[in-house]
Write a protein that holds these residues in place. Sequence first.
Motif: not given
Length: 377
Positions: A25, A54, A116, A118-119
């Motif tokens: 990601g 991350h 998260n 990626s979000n």
Amino acid sequence: MSQLLRTPLFPLYEQYPNVRCIDFGGWELPVSFSGIQKEHEAVRQQAGLFDVSHMGEFRVEGENAANFLQGMLTNDISLLEIGQAQYTLMCYPTGGVVDDLLVYKRSEHLFMLVVNASNIDKDWTWLQEHLPANVQMVNESHATALLALQGPKAEAILSKVTDVNLAELGSFRFVDGAEVSGSTVILSRTGYTGEDGFEIYVSADDAQKVWLALMAAGEDEGLLPIGLGARDTLRFEAKLPLYGQELSSTITPLEAGLGMFVKLAAGDFIGRDALVKQKEEGLTRKLVGIEITDRGIPRAHYPVFADEEQIGEVTTGTQSPTLKRNLGLALLDIRFTEPGTTVDVEIRGKRLKAEVIKTPFYRRPKPTAQAAKGANS
């Protein structure tokens, strides 16, 4: 090609000659340090240390912060005490999921959201679009590192580098301002592996010091650094959802089997009306466990059939490192979700027999009476 992001712990990876990093990601993260099977077994039997820096952390503050979050999240914020964390979800008006996350109540008007990786940008934008004037938000993601210490020996290892009485720290409880190896951290009893363990939120500047102290403390306990590969197999065995697979903008919490984290009676929140309707009308599909009874391993997006009708697809699948069985999670037509139901999974053009089975696939063993006595002596 844009340069991959790196966590504050990235410089330490070179200490491990067999580390293998991937693009996850947009982040350059270790998929394994010494092998997925070995790392998976270490967490189940001893302990493992994860770099999950991350992940995103948002500070939410103000007299109306609790009311704001109550209207954005599916769980009941009013149940939280100071020093308690809660798993919850954030939904679209359709009932689909923006993200699943943790919320920490740090004081009466101060919360931390853990989202998260990626979000992060999507979640931040979504929350900002609904933010009232009397609530402030700060994105602390880049300033914060997150280490997860997981496994049956996690408490013994962590106790060597902190004065916190870990035996008295309950599940989903945290200490704000704890000291770990001389650094001030948020220390919580949470995790994503199905094992007991802790997550440590520390300033990016102190992350390497804390990592090295924990690795030294765990040297005699079999502690290993753990990559993304084992993190995925561990959470899968415990049926902990992964956003983008078991949850998405088109998969609701009810379909994913997370209804216990959706408090429809607690008040209005975005997506509530759609979820009430879905519950009243009845689910048309549901997430279940499957086991391949032929020879084959299910993988994400493999189609699932009943006779000639496609009835869903696999969301996650692998050969379970703990159970040595070919298992999967699958989102299936509700007619085919009873345990014992036979279905077919299409793998590389061949349809292999599978059976719907109960989940989670793995539950942490309860301590024996002797072990419990030793822990409390």
